[in-house]
Motif scaffolding. Structure first.
Motif, PDB file in Angstrom:
ATOM      1  N   PRO A  38       0.812  -1.223   0.000  1.00 11.96           N
ATOM      2  CA  PRO A  38       0.000   0.000   0.000  1.00 11.96           C
ATOM      3  C   PRO A  38       0.841   1.267   0.000  1.00 11.96           C
ATOM      4  CG  PRO A  38       0.032  -0.950   2.194  1.00 11.96           C
ATOM      5  CD  PRO A  38       0.721  -1.939   1.288  1.00 11.96           C
ATOM      6  N   ASP A  39       2.093   1.154   0.456  1.00 11.04           N
ATOM      7  CA  ASP A  39       2.954   2.343   0.463  1.00 11.04           C
ATOM      8  C   ASP A  39       4.415   1.932   0.467  1.00 11.04           C
ATOM      9  OD1 ASP A  39       4.248   2.335   3.225  1.00 11.04           O
ATOM     10  OD2 ASP A  39       2.153   2.325   3.848  1.00 11.04           O
ATOM     11  N   PHE A  40       5.271   2.878   0.104  1.00 11.88           N
ATOM     12  CA  PHE A  40       6.715   2.658   0.198  1.00 11.88           C
ATOM     13  C   PHE A  40       7.436   3.994   0.162  1.00 11.88           C
ATOM     14  CE2 PHE A  40       6.005   2.481  -4.423  1.00 11.88           C
ATOM     15  CZ  PHE A  40       6.974   3.357  -4.891  1.00 11.88           C
ATOM     16  N   ILE A  41       8.669   3.971   0.652  1.00 13.66           N
ATOM     17  CA  ILE A  41       9.595   5.097   0.552  1.00 13.66           C
ATOM     18  C   ILE A  41      10.868   4.565  -0.088  1.00 13.66           C
ATOM     19  CG2 ILE A  41      10.940   6.829   1.809  1.00 13.66           C
ATOM     20  CD1 ILE A  41       8.884   6.664   4.051  1.00 13.66           C
ATOM     21  N   VAL A  42      11.441   5.319  -1.013  1.00 16.21           N
ATOM     22  CA  VAL A  42      12.673   4.909  -1.674  1.00 16.21           C
ATOM     23  C   VAL A  42      13.577   6.119  -1.831  1.00 16.21           C
ATOM     24  CG1 VAL A  42      11.707   5.242  -4.001  1.00 16.21           C
ATOM     25  CG2 VAL A  42      13.644   3.679  -3.671  1.00 16.21           C
ATOM     26  N   SER A  43      14.870   5.910  -1.636  1.00 15.12           N
ATOM     27  CA  SER A  43      15.845   6.982  -1.834  1.00 15.12           C
ATOM     28  C   SER A  43      16.243   7.046  -3.304  1.00 15.12           C
ATOM     29  CB  SER A  43      17.088   6.732  -0.971  1.00 15.12           C
ATOM     30  OG  SER A  43      16.755   6.707   0.408  1.00 15.12           O
ATOM     31  N   PHE A  44      16.574   8.265  -3.757  1.00 11.93           N
ATOM     32  CA  PHE A  44      16.999   8.395  -5.142  1.00 11.93           C
ATOM     33  C   PHE A  44      18.212   9.300  -5.261  1.00 11.93           C
ATOM     34  CE2 PHE A  44      14.251  12.151  -4.841  1.00 11.93           C
ATOM     35  CZ  PHE A  44      14.998  13.116  -5.510  1.00 11.93           C
ATOM     36  N   SER A  45      18.957   9.049  -6.329  1.00 13.38           N
ATOM     37  CA  SER A  45      20.067   9.905  -6.738  1.00 13.38           C
ATOM     38  C   SER A  45      19.863  10.174  -8.221  1.00 13.38           C
ATOM     39  CB  SER A  45      21.414   9.206  -6.483  1.00 13.38           C
ATOM     40  OG  SER A  45      22.483   9.975  -7.015  1.00 13.38           O
ATOM     41  N   GLN A  46      19.798  11.432  -8.616  1.00 17.12           N
ATOM     42  CA  GLN A  46      19.413  11.790  -9.979  1.00 17.12           C
ATOM     43  C   GLN A  46      20.426  12.721 -10.618  1.00 17.12           C
ATOM     44  OE1 GLN A  46      15.512  13.589 -10.303  1.00 17.12           O
ATOM     45  NE2 GLN A  46      16.155  14.883 -11.995  1.00 17.12           N
ATOM     46  N   ASP A  47      20.814  12.401 -11.845  1.00 19.70           N
ATOM     47  CA  ASP A  47      21.673  13.269 -12.645  1.00 19.70           C
ATOM     48  C   ASP A  47      20.886  13.738 -13.852  1.00 19.70           C
ATOM     49  OD1 ASP A  47      24.310  13.213 -11.277  1.00 19.70           O
ATOM     50  OD2 ASP A  47      24.117  11.061 -11.631  1.00 19.70           O
ATOM     51  N   THR A  48      20.680  15.049 -13.925  1.00 19.32           N
ATOM     52  CA  THR A  48      19.896  15.651 -15.002  1.00 19.32           C
ATOM     53  C   THR A  48      20.800  16.487 -15.893  1.00 19.32           C
ATOM     54  OG1 THR A  48      17.826  15.701 -13.771  1.00 19.32           O
ATOM     55  CG2 THR A  48      18.070  17.324 -15.526  1.00 19.32           C
ATOM     56  N   HIS A  49      20.614  16.348 -17.200  1.00 21.51           N
ATOM     57  CA  HIS A  49      21.357  17.152 -18.172  1.00 21.51           C
ATOM     58  C   HIS A  49      20.376  17.992 -18.965  1.00 21.51           C
ATOM     59  CE1 HIS A  49      23.918  17.531 -22.050  1.00 21.51           C
ATOM     60  NE2 HIS A  49      24.203  18.510 -21.207  1.00 21.51           N
ATOM     61  N   GLN A  50      20.510  19.320 -18.864  1.00 21.70           N
ATOM     62  CA  GLN A  50      19.686  20.250 -19.621  1.00 21.70           C
ATOM     63  C   GLN A  50      20.475  20.676 -20.854  1.00 21.70           C
ATOM     64  OE1 GLN A  50      18.482  23.425 -16.958  1.00 21.70           O
ATOM     65  NE2 GLN A  50      18.125  21.983 -15.308  1.00 21.70           N
ATOM     66  N   THR A  51      20.045  20.210 -22.009  1.00 20.11           N
ATOM     67  CA  THR A  51      20.851  20.398 -23.219  1.00 20.11           C
ATOM     68  C   THR A  51      20.919  21.848 -23.680  1.00 20.11           C
ATOM     69  OG1 THR A  51      18.917  19.868 -24.586  1.00 20.11           O
ATOM     70  CG2 THR A  51      20.395  18.055 -24.028  1.00 20.11           C
ATOM     71  N   VAL A  71       1.830  10.899  -4.346  1.00 22.03           N
ATOM     72  CA  VAL A  71       3.272  10.661  -4.382  1.00 22.03           C
ATOM     73  C   VAL A  71       3.959  11.941  -3.933  1.00 22.03           C
ATOM     74  CG1 VAL A  71       5.221   9.841  -5.747  1.00 22.03           C
ATOM     75  CG2 VAL A  71       2.900   9.211  -6.412  1.00 22.03           C
ATOM     76  N   ARG A  72       4.954  11.798  -3.105  1.00 20.76           N
ATOM     77  CA  ARG A  72       5.685  12.949  -2.582  1.00 20.76           C
ATOM     78  C   ARG A  72       7.174  12.764  -2.828  1.00 20.76           C
ATOM     79  NH1 ARG A  72       5.449  16.014   3.259  1.00 20.76           N
ATOM     80  NH2 ARG A  72       7.659  16.504   3.447  1.00 20.76           N
ATOM     81  N   MET A  73       7.813  13.809  -3.324  1.00 19.02           N
ATOM     82  CA  MET A  73       9.254  13.813  -3.489  1.00 19.02           C
ATOM     83  C   MET A  73       9.861  14.859  -2.557  1.00 19.02           C
ATOM     84  SD  MET A  73      11.555  14.830  -6.799  1.00 19.02           S
ATOM     85  CE  MET A  73      10.785  13.574  -7.809  1.00 19.02           C
ATOM     86  N   ASP A  74      10.793  14.416  -1.719  1.00 20.22           N
ATOM     87  CA  ASP A  74      11.572  15.332  -0.894  1.00 20.22           C
ATOM     88  C   ASP A  74      12.964  15.431  -1.498  1.00 20.22           C
ATOM     89  OD1 ASP A  74      10.135  16.041   1.880  1.00 20.22           O
ATOM     90  OD2 ASP A  74       9.533  14.015   1.267  1.00 20.22           O
ATOM     91  N   VAL A  75      13.277  16.589  -2.054  1.00 20.12           N
ATOM     92  CA  VAL A  75      14.598  16.838  -2.623  1.00 20.12           C
ATOM     93  C   VAL A  75      15.453  17.476  -1.537  1.00 20.12           C
ATOM     94  CG1 VAL A  75      15.905  18.003  -4.432  1.00 20.12           C
ATOM     95  CG2 VAL A  75      13.606  17.144  -4.921  1.00 20.12           C
ATOM     96  N   TYR A  76      16.616  16.876  -1.251  1.00 23.08           N
ATOM     97  CA  TYR A  76      17.497  17.381  -0.204  1.00 23.08           C
ATOM     98  C   TYR A  76      18.619  18.244  -0.767  1.00 23.08           C
ATOM     99  CZ  TYR A  76      15.083  13.734   2.445  1.00 23.08           C
ATOM    100  OH  TYR A  76      14.122  12.943   3.036  1.00 23.08           O
ATOM    101  N   ASN A 181       5.432  -0.865   3.230  1.00 26.05           N
ATOM    102  CA  ASN A 181       4.450  -0.993   4.313  1.00 26.05           C
ATOM    103  C   ASN A 181       4.861  -0.200   5.548  1.00 26.05           C
ATOM    104  OD1 ASN A 181       2.992  -2.778   2.674  1.00 26.05           O
ATOM    105  ND2 ASN A 181       4.070  -4.556   3.497  1.00 26.05           N
ATOM    106  N   THR A 182       5.126   1.082   5.357  1.00 24.50           N
ATOM    107  CA  THR A 182       5.599   1.925   6.452  1.00 24.50           C
ATOM    108  C   THR A 182       4.459   2.466   7.308  1.00 24.50           C
ATOM    109  OG1 THR A 182       5.509   3.981   5.167  1.00 24.50           O
ATOM    110  CG2 THR A 182       7.529   2.647   5.000  1.00 24.50           C
ATOM    111  N   GLY A 183       3.226   2.357   6.810  1.00 19.93           N
ATOM    112  CA  GLY A 183       2.095   2.892   7.562  1.00 19.93           C
ATOM    113  C   GLY A 183       2.022   4.410   7.533  1.00 19.93           C
TER     114      GLY A 183
END
Length: 204
Positions: A38-51, A71-76, A181-183
């Motif tokens: 029903p739910d999850f949290i996952v960490s991400f690392s993102q590399d974006t290239h703006q041409t 869906v929620r994204m927390d950018v640090y 399943n973090t509740g």
């Protein structure tokens, strides 16, 4: 404020990459796996290239998902942001600037960003034509341009997402440290809440 929306859309629109498995499996395998939770949290690392400006940006943070809620994204890094997608409504909060924007976006755009990708995973084949590329799956939007490539691990969890748009902009995102399943509570998907794993100070 409009500029903040456009810069944040870059974050929303291009995300994810991780260790690729030997085989992508099928989209049904991935869908069935995520339907277990029903739910999850996952960490991400993102590399974006703006041409257009030939600029590369590295993002880190977490994505939180709760079925039928949002869906929620927390950018640090490099700048703190909270981006929430509920249906076709995007809420963008920039805590360091003290600004919050609410935007309604067309479905064809919502389904082509990483947050919309997660929220629509169960029926994603309605919006994309799926190509099996062997080690990964390539998703071509039926009502848009560009493509999304996805890799999964041995448990059929998304580990990498590569997004490219018609102008050549790309984002390569790596996902890891899944917590299922973090509740999590529904009010996480409001800007008043603290990021996952953090508590409000007493009296807030």
């Amino acid at each position: 404020m409009h500029r903040n929306w456009k810069s944040s859309l870059i974050v929303v629109s291009f995300l994810l990459s991780g260790a690729a498995a030997a085989s992508a499996g099928t989209l049904e395998d991935v869908q069935n796996e995520y339907l277990k939770y029903p739910d999850f949290i996952v960490s991400f690392s993102q590399d974006t290239h703006q041409t257009i400006v030939d600029k590369k940006i590295h993002f880190t943070g977490t994505v939180s998902y709760k079925r039928d809620t949002g869906v929620r994204m927390d950018v640090y890094t490099p700048e703190k942001q909270v981006i929430i997608l509920k249906g076709q409504t995007v809420i963008i909060h920039l805590p360091e600037k003290g600004t919050t924007t609410n935007q309604e976006i067309p479905r064809e755009i919502a389904t082509q960003n990483i947050l919309g990708f997660f929220s629509g995973l169960a029926d994603i084949d309605e919006d994309y034509d799926i190509e099996d590329a062997g080690e990964n799956l390539v998703l071509h939007p039926k009502n848009g341009t560009g493509f999304i490539s996805i890799w999964v691990d041995e448990d059929h969890h998304l580990s990498r997402i590569l997004l490219k748009d018609a102008t050549g902009n790309s984002s390569d995102i790596r996902l890891g440290d899944y917590r299922f399943n973090t509740g999590m509570k529904n009010d996480l998907f409001t800007i008043e809440d603290s990021p996952p794993g953090q508590k409000k100070d007493a009296g807030e």
